[in-house]
Design a protein around this motif. Structure first.
Motif, PDB file in Angstrom:
ATOM      1  N   PRO A 194      -0.044   9.693  -9.076  1.00  4.87           N
ATOM      2  CA  PRO A 194      -1.152   9.247  -9.930  1.00  4.87           C
ATOM      3  C   PRO A 194      -0.883   9.520 -11.409  1.00  4.87           C
ATOM      4  O   PRO A 194      -1.280   8.728 -12.260  1.00  4.87           O
ATOM      5  N   VAL A 195      -0.183  10.620 -11.705  1.00  5.76           N
ATOM      6  CA  VAL A 195       0.115  10.921 -13.113  1.00  5.76           C
ATOM      7  C   VAL A 195       0.961   9.810 -13.721  1.00  5.76           C
ATOM      8  O   VAL A 195       0.727   9.365 -14.854  1.00  5.76           O
ATOM      9  N   ALA A 196       1.942   9.340 -12.957  1.00  6.01           N
ATOM     10  CA  ALA A 196       2.801   8.259 -13.451  1.00  6.01           C
ATOM     11  C   ALA A 196       1.991   6.991 -13.649  1.00  6.01           C
ATOM     12  O   ALA A 196       2.176   6.259 -14.625  1.00  6.01           O
ATOM     13  N   VAL A 212       0.830  -1.207   0.000  1.00  8.53           N
ATOM     14  CA  VAL A 212       0.000   0.000   0.000  1.00  8.53           C
ATOM     15  C   VAL A 212       0.866   1.259   0.000  1.00  8.53           C
ATOM     16  O   VAL A 212       0.476   2.290  -0.538  1.00  8.53           O
ATOM     17  N   ASN A 213       2.067   1.160   0.560  1.00  7.66           N
ATOM     18  CA  ASN A 213       2.959   2.313   0.536  1.00  7.66           C
ATOM     19  C   ASN A 213       3.432   2.608  -0.881  1.00  7.66           C
ATOM     20  O   ASN A 213       3.533   3.772  -1.277  1.00  7.66           O
ATOM     21  N   ILE A 214       3.712   1.533  -1.640  1.00  4.69           N
ATOM     22  CA  ILE A 214       4.100   1.732  -3.040  1.00  4.69           C
ATOM     23  C   ILE A 214       2.972   2.426  -3.784  1.00  4.69           C
ATOM     24  O   ILE A 214       3.173   3.376  -4.537  1.00  4.69           O
ATOM     25  N   GLY A 215       1.710   1.982  -3.500  1.00  6.24           N
ATOM     26  CA  GLY A 215       0.544   2.600  -4.118  1.00  6.24           C
ATOM     27  C   GLY A 215       0.503   4.094  -3.864  1.00  6.24           C
ATOM     28  O   GLY A 215       0.124   4.885  -4.730  1.00  6.24           O
ATOM     29  N   GLN A 216       0.920   4.481  -2.657  1.00  6.19           N
ATOM     30  CA  GLN A 216       0.886   5.895  -2.305  1.00  6.19           C
ATOM     31  C   GLN A 216       2.068   6.667  -2.898  1.00  6.19           C
ATOM     32  O   GLN A 216       1.961   7.838  -3.218  1.00  6.19           O
ATOM     33  N   THR A 217       3.201   5.956  -3.025  1.00  7.15           N
ATOM     34  CA  THR A 217       4.421   6.636  -3.481  1.00  7.15           C
ATOM     35  C   THR A 217       4.356   7.008  -4.959  1.00  7.15           C
ATOM     36  O   THR A 217       4.819   8.058  -5.365  1.00  7.15           O
ATOM     37  N   PHE A 218       3.766   6.100  -5.764  1.00  5.31           N
ATOM     38  CA  PHE A 218       3.643   6.380  -7.196  1.00  5.31           C
ATOM     39  C   PHE A 218       2.752   7.583  -7.425  1.00  5.31           C
ATOM     40  O   PHE A 218       1.607   7.569  -7.005  1.00  5.31           O
ATOM     41  N   ALA A 270      -9.056  12.833  -9.088  1.00  5.92           N
ATOM     42  CA  ALA A 270      -9.812  12.341 -10.248  1.00  5.92           C
ATOM     43  C   ALA A 270      -9.763  13.334 -11.406  1.00  5.92           C
ATOM     44  O   ALA A 270      -9.885  12.945 -12.576  1.00  5.92           O
ATOM     45  N   THR A 271      -9.567  14.625 -11.105  1.00 10.64           N
ATOM     46  CA  THR A 271      -9.568  15.623 -12.184  1.00 10.64           C
ATOM     47  C   THR A 271      -8.477  15.343 -13.216  1.00 10.64           C
ATOM     48  O   THR A 271      -8.684  15.571 -14.402  1.00 10.64           O
ATOM     49  N   ILE A 272      -7.328  14.822 -12.759  1.00  9.48           N
ATOM     50  CA  ILE A 272      -6.262  14.589 -13.742  1.00  9.48           C
ATOM     51  C   ILE A 272      -6.593  13.424 -14.658  1.00  9.48           C
ATOM     52  O   ILE A 272      -5.949  13.242 -15.692  1.00  9.48           O
ATOM     53  N   GLY A 273      -7.632  12.647 -14.294  1.00  3.99           N
ATOM     54  CA  GLY A 273      -8.054  11.551 -15.165  1.00  3.99           C
ATOM     55  C   GLY A 273      -8.489  12.071 -16.527  1.00  3.99           C
ATOM     56  O   GLY A 273      -8.425  11.354 -17.530  1.00  3.99           O
ATOM     57  N   SER A 274      -8.920  13.329 -16.579  1.00  2.00           N
ATOM     58  CA  SER A 274      -9.387  13.886 -17.855  1.00  2.00           C
ATOM     59  C   SER A 274      -8.254  14.046 -18.860  1.00  2.00           C
ATOM     60  O   SER A 274      -8.504  14.191 -20.060  1.00  2.00           O
ATOM     61  N   ILE A 288      -7.664   2.939 -11.796  1.00  2.00           N
ATOM     62  CA  ILE A 288      -6.476   2.261 -11.261  1.00  2.00           C
ATOM     63  C   ILE A 288      -5.663   3.226 -10.404  1.00  2.00           C
ATOM     64  O   ILE A 288      -5.259   2.908  -9.284  1.00  2.00           O
ATOM     65  N   ALA A 289      -5.449   4.448 -10.929  1.00  2.00           N
ATOM     66  CA  ALA A 289      -4.654   5.421 -10.191  1.00  2.00           C
ATOM     67  C   ALA A 289      -5.310   5.789  -8.861  1.00  2.00           C
ATOM     68  O   ALA A 289      -4.666   5.833  -7.808  1.00  2.00           O
TER      69      ALA A 289
END
Lengths: 252, 313
Positions: free
Chosen positions: A101-103, A93-99, A188-192, A121-122
């Motif tokens: 979202p843009v990457a 879960v830490n890896i999930g947080q470290t990445f 979620a806004t960057i999902g656009s 996914i992000a």
């Protein structure tokens, strides 16, 4: 019930938000000064209401999935049989947080294509950590006399989990979900950027056409949503904490 | 009857409970007393298998306690702990109903039992049943904790320092309640405490533990008269010994014929109370009254002083 000032402000914010989503053109004069060269003052490339609902749906799906996985992991690692998975789960879960979202978006698009999927996914990965850590805290900091008593009266492991541990940890778990929801609402806004239909569309359209009114509309809707949802979940936590008699230890 | 046979519990190389054997007679109160780290709580928790022994057996009414799964065993054995351990998200009535619900009793029977226990503990069912534990006082919480332990009518009740968190006045009341309930239901009680005073007051038999070993297992009078080791003597406290001896017997046993003046003392009071009253009021003798107020005789300071002397070996 007496209405306090914060409650009144929240109600006003909610009414304004709903009115704006239903009848954006009513607010045209407000945004007019922010535009140049006769550009439209109100977002005109789709319905704001539809985008808001899609935005909320994306957040909801991602949060539900993150809750199921994070809570499931937290339950697993707090059982005697799963204790050895604690370091592994924590790393995951830490890896999930470290990445960033843009990457994640950049990596996910080649795999699953454009649209809502990479965004989900992000958001899912990004939302795991607060829920996992809070669930872990909630499940491991129960009063010792209570867990002792739940064994002493002859409950099975499953009965202890469902009847004692989860109900008592619920306010803390909910606090984790609340954090995750607020992070997801904004993220979620960057999902656009990868063609997910969220309120990010409005902001991006504004940035592309140098239209401050659009940017502000998208940002304000997301902001007000975040504040209202945050407050609603906080209130729910307080009610639950009061019911369990643990409010003294959960005032933060 | 509870037979504890050569019970040992090791954590690594350390034996927390070391080869302990004794037999608890049915319908009696046995108190396990010792300092912290003596293994008394671990021993108690091995009876309902919250802790599994490294070796040895415990039999309840002749049946090995490992013959049923742990959780089923624990539903048949009452368990009350220090700090009551009530479930904070459940009402008083729901807390008391915990074990009956697990056992699948029907609703009417559960409700009747909850009402019975609350009434027994002088808590109005209509008033206290729907409350949450944090809305009760410490003494009330403790009573509900014991009521929960007794809900499924267990033959055996295990108590781990149940009165540890109570103030002295409420503690004395809780002890009286416990003895009354023990008489009423005939429950076999095993109680753990570090307080020798409580042990002498409550116990039919006392098991003294030190560093995992059972040092002495005897009736209170014998523990006082013939402490097995210096450790037992320290626990008793040499300064209090004669008074504790007096606290074991009632005034009834010390009555002699004759007259005395002043307020009477009930025959059911302990001899210690009588001595205290004699010293405080500056009298040499007290009249002793039966329950109906009739004077049965008197109790003298000289007789009590004799009785407080160390019994001949």
């Amino acid at each position: 019930m007496r209405l306090s000032l914060p409650t009144v402000l929240r109600l006003v914010a909610l009414i304004v938000l709903v009115a704006f989503l239903a009848r954006p053109d009513w607010f045209e004069p407000v945004f007019r000064p922010l535009t140049q060269n006769n550009a439209p003052a109100i977002y005109n490339q789709g319905s704001l209401m539809t985008l808001t609902l899609l935005h909320l749906r994306t957040v909801l799906i991602a949060t539900v999935a993150a809750t199921i996985v994070a809570l499931g992991l937290a339950i697993l690692v707090t059982r005697p049989a799963g204790a050895e998975f604690l370091p592994l789960s924590r790393s995951l879960v830490n890896i999930g947080q470290t990445f960033p979202p843009v990457a994640v978006l950049a990596l996910a698009v080649p795999a699953v294509g454009f649209g809502e999927k990479p965004t989900l996914i992000a958001l899912f990965l990004y939302g795991l950590l607060p829920i996992f850590e809070n669930s872990l805290t909630g499940l491991t900091t129960l009063p010792k006399s209570v867990t002792e008593a739940s064994r002493g009266v002859g409950m099975t492991g499953w009965q202890r989990l469902t009847r004692i541990e989860l109900p008592l940890a619920l306010p803390v778990i909910l606090a984790g979900i609340r954090l995750s929801v607020v992070i997801s609402l904004a993220t979620a806004t960057i999902g656009s950027t990868v063609a997910a239909r969220t309120l990010g569309e409005v902001i991006i359209a504004g940035l592309l056409s140098n239209n401050l009114a659009f940017v502000l509309q998208g940002g304000l809707i997301v902001g007000i949503l975040a504040v209202l949802i945050y407050d609603a979940l906080s209130a729910l936590e307080r009610v639950l904490a009061r019911r369990t008699g643990l409010s003294q230890s959960l005032t933060t | 009857m509870i037979e504890i046979e050569h019970i040992t519990k090791r954590y690594g190389d350390i034996a927390v409970v070391d080869d302990v054997s004794f037999v608890v007679e049915p319908h009696t109160v046995t108190v396990i007393v010792g300092t912290s780290g003596s293994g008394k709580t671990t021993l108690l928790r091995m009876i309902n298998r919250l802790v599994e022994p490294t070796s040895g057996t415990i039999r309840l009414d002749g049946e090995d306690n490992r013959s049923v799964p742990g959780h089923e065993l624990r539903r048949r054995i009452g368990y009350a702990i220090q700090g009551h351990g009530l479930f904070p998200h459940r009402t008083v009535a729901q807390n008391i109903a915990t074990v009956p619900v697990l056992l699948g009793w029907d609703e009417a029977r559960i409700d009747a039992r909850v009402d019975e226990l609350l009434t027994l503990y002088q808590l109005d069912p209509a008033q206290f049943g729907p409350r949450y534990p944090h809305e009760l006082s410490g003494g009330q919480q403790q009573r509900v904790g014991v009521a929960r332990a007794l809900a499924a009518e267990p033959n055996v009740l295990l108590m781990d320092e149940p009165f540890g968190a109570l103030d002295p006045v409420i503690r004395a009341k809780a002890q009286e309640d416990l003895l009354a309930i023990q008489k009423r239901f005939g429950t076999t009680i095993i109680l753990v405490t570090h307080d020798m005073e409580e042990a002498i007051h409550l116990g039919d038999r006392i098991a003294v533990m030190d560093e995992g070993k059972l040092i002495q297992y005897a009736a209170p009078a014998e523990i006082l008269a013939k402490p097995a080791t210096g450790f037992v003597e320290t626990l008793i406290g040499t300064g209090d010994r004669p008074f504790r001896l007096l606290s074991l017997e009632t005034v009834e046993d010390a009555i002699e014929p004759g007259k005395a003046t002043g307020n009477a003392i009930p025959a059911t009071a302990t001899q210690r109370d009588a001595l205290a009253e004699l010293l405080w009021s500056g009298r040499r003798a007290l009249p002793v009254a039966a329950g109906d107020g009739a004077i049965l005789g008197r109790v003298t300071i000289d007789a009590l002083v004799k009785r407080a002397a160390r019994p001949a070996a």
